[in-house]
Design a protein around this motif. Structure first.
Motif, PDB file in Angstrom:
ATOM      1  N   THR A  25       0.681  -1.176   0.189  1.00 46.86           N
ATOM      2  CA  THR A  25      -0.083  -0.007  -0.103  1.00 46.86           C
ATOM      3  C   THR A  25       0.825   1.391  -0.118  1.00 46.86           C
ATOM      4  N   CYS A  26       0.538   2.295  -0.935  1.00 43.76           N
ATOM      5  CA  CYS A  26       1.348   3.410  -0.887  1.00 43.76           C
ATOM      6  C   CYS A  26       0.247   4.267  -1.521  1.00 43.76           C
ATOM      7  N   HIS A  27      -0.131   5.326  -0.862  1.00 41.98           N
ATOM      8  CA  HIS A  27      -0.871   6.384  -1.277  1.00 41.98           C
ATOM      9  C   HIS A  27      -0.544   7.348  -2.037  1.00 41.98           C
ATOM     10  N   LEU A  28       0.798   7.616  -2.156  1.00 43.64           N
ATOM     11  CA  LEU A  28       1.440   8.509  -3.043  1.00 43.64           C
ATOM     12  C   LEU A  28       2.937   8.049  -3.498  1.00 43.64           C
ATOM     13  N   ARG A  29       3.096   7.460  -4.415  1.00 42.31           N
ATOM     14  CA  ARG A  29       4.442   7.042  -4.983  1.00 42.31           C
ATOM     15  C   ARG A  29       4.790   8.116  -5.947  1.00 42.31           C
ATOM     16  N   THR A  30       6.126   8.590  -5.903  1.00 41.62           N
ATOM     17  CA  THR A  30       6.407   9.522  -6.881  1.00 41.62           C
ATOM     18  C   THR A  30       7.006   9.037  -8.108  1.00 41.62           C
ATOM     19  N   LYS A  31       7.662   9.984  -9.037  1.00 41.05           N
ATOM     20  CA  LYS A  31       8.424   9.363 -10.254  1.00 41.05           C
ATOM     21  C   LYS A  31       9.690   8.997  -9.661  1.00 41.05           C
ATOM     22  N   THR A  32      10.343   9.227  -8.554  1.00 38.54           N
ATOM     23  CA  THR A  32      11.499   8.884  -8.133  1.00 38.54           C
ATOM     24  C   THR A  32      11.436   7.551  -7.523  1.00 38.54           C
ATOM     25  N   ASP A  33      10.198   6.673  -7.737  1.00 35.76           N
ATOM     26  CA  ASP A  33      10.077   5.643  -7.090  1.00 35.76           C
ATOM     27  C   ASP A  33      10.118   5.359  -5.678  1.00 35.76           C
ATOM     28  N   ARG A  34       9.735   6.648  -4.955  1.00 36.01           N
ATOM     29  CA  ARG A  34       9.796   6.669  -3.523  1.00 36.01           C
ATOM     30  C   ARG A  34       8.132   6.824  -2.787  1.00 36.01           C
ATOM     31  N   CYS A  35       7.900   6.229  -1.829  1.00 27.67           N
ATOM     32  CA  CYS A  35       6.410   6.238  -1.342  1.00 27.67           C
ATOM     33  C   CYS A  35       6.537   7.241  -0.334  1.00 27.67           C
ATOM     34  N   ARG A  36       5.774   8.292  -0.775  1.00 25.67           N
ATOM     35  CA  ARG A  36       5.653   9.631   0.115  1.00 25.67           C
ATOM     36  C   ARG A  36       4.641   9.379   1.096  1.00 25.67           C
ATOM     37  N   ARG A  37       3.604   8.807   1.098  1.00 27.79           N
ATOM     38  CA  ARG A  37       2.394   8.775   2.015  1.00 27.79           C
ATOM     39  C   ARG A  37       1.850   7.359   1.997  1.00 27.79           C
ATOM     40  N   GLY A  38       1.782   6.677   3.151  1.00 28.47           N
ATOM     41  CA  GLY A  38       0.943   5.398   3.240  1.00 28.47           C
ATOM     42  C   GLY A  38       1.484   4.190   3.183  1.00 28.47           C
ATOM     43  N   PHE A  39       2.816   4.352   3.103  1.00 33.02           N
ATOM     44  CA  PHE A  39       3.581   2.852   2.901  1.00 33.02           C
ATOM     45  C   PHE A  39       3.343   1.755   3.939  1.00 33.02           C
ATOM     46  N   ARG A  40       2.797   0.400   3.419  1.00 33.42           N
ATOM     47  CA  ARG A  40       2.679  -0.556   4.384  1.00 33.42           C
ATOM     48  C   ARG A  40       2.253  -1.696   3.468  1.00 33.42           C
ATOM     49  N   VAL A  41       1.720  -2.917   4.253  1.00 31.34           N
ATOM     50  CA  VAL A  41       1.424  -3.884   3.598  1.00 31.34           C
ATOM     51  C   VAL A  41       0.102  -4.135   3.968  1.00 31.34           C
ATOM     52  N   CYS A  42      -0.852  -4.590   3.045  1.00 30.16           N
ATOM     53  CA  CYS A  42      -2.420  -4.783   3.264  1.00 30.16           C
ATOM     54  C   CYS A  42      -2.412  -6.233   2.961  1.00 30.16           C
ATOM     55  N   VAL A  43      -3.357  -6.884   3.792  1.00 28.07           N
ATOM     56  CA  VAL A  43      -3.795  -8.406   3.276  1.00 28.07           C
ATOM     57  C   VAL A  43      -5.202  -8.161   2.941  1.00 28.07           C
ATOM     58  N   LYS A  54      -1.227   3.849 -12.341  1.00 31.19           N
ATOM     59  CA  LYS A  54      -0.344   4.708 -12.444  1.00 31.19           C
ATOM     60  C   LYS A  54      -0.772   5.935 -13.433  1.00 31.19           C
ATOM     61  N   ILE A  55      -0.528   7.319 -13.099  1.00 31.88           N
ATOM     62  CA  ILE A  55      -0.785   8.430 -13.662  1.00 31.88           C
ATOM     63  C   ILE A  55       0.229   9.115 -14.668  1.00 31.88           C
ATOM     64  N   TYR A  56      -0.036   9.182 -15.925  1.00 36.33           N
ATOM     65  CA  TYR A  56       0.910   9.766 -16.926  1.00 36.33           C
ATOM     66  C   TYR A  56       0.319  10.955 -17.468  1.00 36.33           C
ATOM     67  N   ARG A  57       1.426  11.862 -17.524  1.00 40.04           N
ATOM     68  CA  ARG A  57       1.164  13.105 -18.398  1.00 40.04           C
ATOM     69  C   ARG A  57       2.046  13.149 -19.555  1.00 40.04           C
ATOM     70  N   ASP A  58       1.648  13.217 -20.786  1.00 38.59           N
ATOM     71  CA  ASP A  58       2.508  13.269 -21.901  1.00 38.59           C
ATOM     72  C   ASP A  58       3.499  12.187 -22.010  1.00 38.59           C
ATOM     73  N   SER A  59       3.165  11.032 -21.571  1.00 33.66           N
ATOM     74  CA  SER A  59       3.484   9.577 -21.462  1.00 33.66           C
ATOM     75  C   SER A  59       4.800   9.578 -20.258  1.00 33.66           C
ATOM     76  N   ILE A  60       4.783  10.473 -19.462  1.00 32.87           N
ATOM     77  CA  ILE A  60       5.848  10.683 -18.371  1.00 32.87           C
ATOM     78  C   ILE A  60       4.935  10.480 -17.179  1.00 32.87           C
ATOM     79  N   LEU A  61       5.673   9.149 -16.292  1.00 29.99           N
ATOM     80  CA  LEU A  61       4.810   8.745 -15.169  1.00 29.99           C
ATOM     81  C   LEU A  61       4.898  10.105 -14.053  1.00 29.99           C
ATOM     82  N   GLN A  62       3.755  10.453 -13.635  1.00 29.30           N
ATOM     83  CA  GLN A  62       3.548  11.357 -12.593  1.00 29.30           C
ATOM     84  C   GLN A  62       3.693  10.730 -11.140  1.00 29.30           C
ATOM     85  N   LEU A  63       2.697  10.039 -11.219  1.00 31.99           N
ATOM     86  CA  LEU A  63       2.651   9.370  -9.617  1.00 31.99           C
ATOM     87  C   LEU A  63       1.969   7.934  -9.729  1.00 31.99           C
TER      88      LEU A  63
END
Length: 98
Positions: A25-43, A54-63
């Motif tokens: 679980t990660c509620h905000l994972r950035t382009k740098t491949d780092r979880c900024r909010r809510g990192f954990r494991v869910c069952v 994954k959300i892309y803008r102009d074919s570039i991963l945003q988050l």
């Protein structure tokens, strides 16, 4: 008879707990491949699988957004110059690799 039933029931519960699907679980994972909010494991519960959005803008991963998702399905759609890609999978920690 009751003791035998209790033993079998306990073993079934144990195997269910051991074989439960685990997702990242990660509620905000950035382009740098780092979880900024809510990192954990869910069952995953009944009817849930691992999901990554994954959300892309102009074919570039945003988050990215990773969770256990009920009734998940793969889909892609475009909205406001952004592309939203939902991917679902059903083996442990698979949404971290998609």
């Amino acid at each position: 008879m009751d003791k035998y039933f209790l033993l079998v029931f306990s073993l079934l519960c144990f195997f269910e707990a051991v074989t439960s699907l685990r997702c990242i679980t990660c509620h905000l994972r950035t382009k740098t491949d780092r979880c900024r909010r809510g990192f954990r494991v869910c069952v995953a519960q009944k009817n849930e699988t691992c999901m990554m959005l994954k959300i892309y803008r102009d074919s570039i991963l945003q988050l990215s957004y990773l969770v256990c998702q009920k009734f998940c399905r793969d889909l892609t759609f475009h909205l406001n110059n952004q592309t939203y890609v939902h991917k679902c999978c059903n083996h442990n920690y698979c949404n971290f690799q998609i």
